[in-house]
Design a protein around this motif. Sequence first.
Motif, mmCIF file in Angstrom:
data_model
loop_
_atom_site.group_PDB
_atom_site.id
_atom_site.type_symbol
_atom_site.label_atom_id
_atom_site.label_comp_id
_atom_site.label_asym_id
_atom_site.label_seq_id
_atom_site.Cartn_x
_atom_site.Cartn_y
_atom_site.Cartn_z
ATOM 1 N N LYS A 160 -17.764 8.508 -46.472
ATOM 2 C CA LYS A 160 -18.830 7.878 -45.894
ATOM 3 C C LYS A 160 -20.165 8.481 -46.095
ATOM 4 N N ILE A 161 -20.210 10.071 -46.546
ATOM 5 C CA ILE A 161 -21.509 10.643 -46.912
ATOM 6 C C ILE A 161 -20.923 11.585 -48.016
ATOM 7 N N ALA A 162 -21.834 11.707 -49.077
ATOM 8 C CA ALA A 162 -21.419 12.865 -50.088
ATOM 9 C C ALA A 162 -22.738 13.891 -49.868
ATOM 10 N N ILE A 163 -22.269 14.928 -50.047
ATOM 11 C CA ILE A 163 -23.348 16.202 -49.999
ATOM 12 C C ILE A 163 -23.201 17.024 -51.391
ATOM 13 N N PRO A 164 -24.171 17.105 -52.235
ATOM 14 C CA PRO A 164 -24.104 17.965 -53.505
ATOM 15 C C PRO A 164 -24.160 19.202 -53.313
ATOM 16 N N MET A 165 -23.612 20.059 -54.276
ATOM 17 C CA MET A 165 -23.482 21.484 -54.012
ATOM 18 C C MET A 165 -23.157 22.132 -55.382
ATOM 19 N N HIS A 166 -23.075 23.290 -55.233
ATOM 20 C CA HIS A 166 -22.998 24.074 -56.647
ATOM 21 C C HIS A 166 -24.146 23.981 -57.560
ATOM 22 N N LYS A 210 -13.490 14.388 -38.008
ATOM 23 C CA LYS A 210 -13.836 14.158 -39.404
ATOM 24 C C LYS A 210 -12.976 14.794 -40.339
ATOM 25 N N ARG A 211 -12.624 13.878 -41.472
ATOM 26 C CA ARG A 211 -12.208 14.685 -42.619
ATOM 27 C C ARG A 211 -13.212 15.167 -43.803
ATOM 28 N N ILE A 212 -13.225 16.268 -43.877
ATOM 29 C CA ILE A 212 -14.154 16.801 -45.011
ATOM 30 C C ILE A 212 -13.421 17.534 -46.288
ATOM 31 N N LYS A 265 -7.732 10.178 -49.349
ATOM 32 C CA LYS A 265 -8.093 8.841 -48.458
ATOM 33 C C LYS A 265 -8.754 9.398 -47.195
ATOM 34 N N ASP A 266 -9.501 8.276 -46.762
ATOM 35 C CA ASP A 266 -10.247 8.415 -45.462
ATOM 36 C C ASP A 266 -11.244 9.690 -45.517
#
Length: 206
Positions: A169-175, A121-123, A139-140
Amino acid sequence: MLENIKWLGHDTFKIIGEKIIYTDPFQIKKPDKADIILITHEHYDHFSPDDIKKLLTPDTIIVLPKDCSGKIRAKEIIVKPGDKITVEGIEIEVVPSYNTNKKFHPKEKGWVGYIFKIMGKRIYIAGDTDYIPEMKTFKDIDIALLPVSGTYVMTAEEAVQAAIDIKPKIAIPMHYGSIVGSENDAHYFAEKLKGKIDVVILKPEE
């Protein structure tokens, strides 16, 4: 893959795969061992030598911008935006991270975010950034870790635009939740992306 991503608050993630990767270790509560530590910039809540020391082994490699280097006795790789490296078999792209409408993170500092591949997976970890044009070129991306709190970084509203450009594909909020911003920012971000991008709000690990 999500079960392999632990949010420890602020910009600190522990990602478990072929290697154990930590991002911007800050307020680490218990000692651990990191294979790779990714540092985005020199501010104390992102580059904390005391916290980094809690994760170091003789083999740990720290990837960091030039102005962070030489401050910890450890193996270092100095990077700048545009670099592509492979560390311990992990492919890492170094991308820009800067403010466009505030002065805290000037572009000329050469501070960074990272796109790295683990478990196939590309993070993307954004670092302290505003919504910037370069995001259209990423990209990707499977999982994007995006700041949402405003003040020093993009607001939740701007982060929505960033996510739409990046198309993860998925977003994760932070900060949010420790220095500035609250869970409300994360929920606003998720609400605005409903039906467009899957958002996962992680609970900070103790």
